[in-house]
Design an enzyme around this catalytic site. Structure first.
Site, PDB file in Angstrom:
ATOM      1  N   LYS A  54       0.775  -1.218   0.078  1.00 20.78           N
ATOM      2  CA  LYS A  54       0.015   0.101  -0.096  1.00 20.78           C
ATOM      3  C   LYS A  54       0.946   1.334   0.061  1.00 20.78           C
ATOM      4  CE  LYS A  54      -3.839  -2.180   2.270  1.00 20.78           C
ATOM      5  NZ  LYS A  54      -4.815  -2.769   3.575  1.00 20.78           N
ATOM      6  N   GLN A  98      -4.446  -1.534  10.081  1.00 21.85           N
ATOM      7  CA  GLN A  98      -4.348  -3.022   9.283  1.00 21.85           C
ATOM      8  C   GLN A  98      -4.905  -4.049  10.147  1.00 21.85           C
ATOM      9  OE1 GLN A  98      -3.546  -3.430   5.865  1.00 21.85           O
ATOM     10  NE2 GLN A  98      -4.008  -5.435   6.088  1.00 21.85           N
ATOM     11  N   ASP A 121     -10.518   3.371   4.907  1.00 21.10           N
ATOM     12  CA  ASP A 121     -11.022   1.868   4.736  1.00 21.10           C
ATOM     13  C   ASP A 121     -12.466   1.765   4.761  1.00 21.10           C
ATOM     14  OD1 ASP A 121      -9.228  -0.141   4.369  1.00 21.10           O
ATOM     15  OD2 ASP A 121      -8.450   0.043   6.407  1.00 21.10           O
TER      16      ASP A 121
HETATM   17  N1  GUN Z   1      -7.303  -6.519   6.145  1.00 23.45           N
HETATM   18  C1  GUN Z   1      -7.589  -7.221   5.158  1.00 23.45           C
HETATM   19  N2  GUN Z   1      -8.176  -6.506   4.266  1.00 23.45           N
HETATM   20  C2  GUN Z   1      -7.942  -5.095   4.696  1.00 23.45           C
HETATM   21  C3  GUN Z   1      -8.332  -3.935   4.285  1.00 23.45           C
HETATM   22  O1  GUN Z   1      -9.025  -3.744   3.066  1.00 23.45           O
HETATM   23  N3  GUN Z   1      -7.927  -2.829   5.105  1.00 23.45           N
HETATM   24  C4  GUN Z   1      -7.608  -3.110   6.536  1.00 23.45           C
HETATM   25  N4  GUN Z   1      -7.333  -2.128   7.054  1.00 23.45           N
HETATM   26  N5  GUN Z   1      -7.199  -4.374   6.908  1.00 23.45           N
HETATM   27  C5  GUN Z   1      -7.381  -5.329   5.848  1.00 23.45           C
END
Ligand code: GUN
Length: 300
Positions: A54, A98, A121
């Site tokens: 990311k 995350q 998110d």
């Molecule tokens: N864990 C798995 N997918 C995601 C996501 O799209 N965002 C976040 N913050 N954690 C994740």
């Protein structure tokens, strides 16, 4: 019949190029540099990889990132204090914690602490609530679900009036993608572990989204001929012929299903790259909204 491939990797690249251009314009015109904070708690290797990817993509399009890491035994108060500090940081327009968090932490309380305006998110309960309601628009929609809608749109698949079946009801994918499909006027069925006779239901789908995390579960006879199949799964299966000892497969048995479907996403290279592209887009939306610049809203 052999399905046409939905090239998520290629579509994400196109979006990334569009966003790079937009970020350059924001910098030149307004001196605005979008900023994202990625919060990692602990040392989950998959989470470390996702966060690294990311931040790398952000750097490529010109989004500034910071990546605070807390130890795996961080307290609830420490995590929430970090989120509050990021809420107050004017250079940060998006905060991503995350998931999954270590099990001693209260995920809902952490997500609640993120400022609505920085919830790139789209996991804050208020944003999810607005996503679920008629005539309401969240400030941000979750990234993987928006990426799926974007894939359908850019492939020219019409959603309105179609039978959409979603396998899985997770907070991150199954539930929000169902709500987005509903907002786009699909007729949506959500299947889960207690659903009886799954194949009979999935065979009705014009659009089938598989997000259950079970390797190659969806077989050819689960799929209506010509259906659009979106595979969100990323599962490791042992493969001694590979250097790393495993390969990645989706929730769909690709070899079988591609003979029946009209369109299908590959794994890897389908939905995955779109999640990051939508995160970049959300961060830019957050930055524009904070600066009061036109375009700082998402389409409903
Ligand atoms: N864990 C798995 N997918 C995601 C996501 O799209 N965002 C976040 N913050 N954690 C994740």
């Amino acid at each position: 019949m052999t399905a046409q491939l939905i090239d998520g990797k290629g579509i994400a690249k196109t979006i990334q190029a569009e966003l790079t251009q937009e970020v350059a314009e924001l910098r030149e015109k307004y001196g605005l540099v979008p900023g994202l904070a990625t919060v990692l708690v602990g040392e989950n290797p998959a989470s470390q990889t996702y966060v690294r990817m990311k931040r790398k993509r952000c750097a490529e399009v010109g989004i500034h990132t910071i990546g605070p890491v807390l130890p795996k035994d961080a307290t609830q108060e420490e995590v929430e204090a970090l989120v509050r500090e990021l809420n107050a940081n004017p250079a940060i327009h998006g905060i991503l914690v995350q998931l999954p968090l270590p099990s001693h932490l209260h995920e809902e309380a952490v997500l609640n602490a993120i400022s609505l305006e920085k919830d790139v998110d789209g996991f804050h309960p208020v944003n999810i609530g607005r996503l679920a309601m008629k005539h309401r628009t969240p400030l941000f929609a979750p990234c993987t679900p928006s990426g799926i809608i974007e894939l359908l749109d850019r492939t020219g698949v019409s959603i309105e009036g179609q039978e959409a079946v979603v396998l899985g009801r997770s907070n991150i994918v199954g539930l929000p993608v169902s709500m987005l499909l509903l907002k786009r006027n699909a007729t949506v069925t959500i299947c889960h572990s207690r659903t009886r006779d799954l194949p009979a239901i999935t065979r009705r789908a014009d659009i089938l989204v598989a997000a259950v995390g079970r390797a190659e579960m969806v077989k050819a006879d689960w799929v209506k001929p010509g259906a659009v199949v979106i595979d969100v799964g990323i599962n490791r299966v042992d493969d001694p012929t590979r250097k790393r000892g495993y390969r990645l497969v989706g929730d769909v048995d690709f070899a079988e299903v591609q003979e029946v479907a009209g369109w299908i996403t590959p794994v890897p290279g389908g939905v995955g790259p779109m999640t990051i592209a939508m995160l970049l887009r959300n961060t830019i939306i957050g930055a524009k909204r904070a600066a009061g610049i036109e375009g700082g809203r998402i389409e409903s």
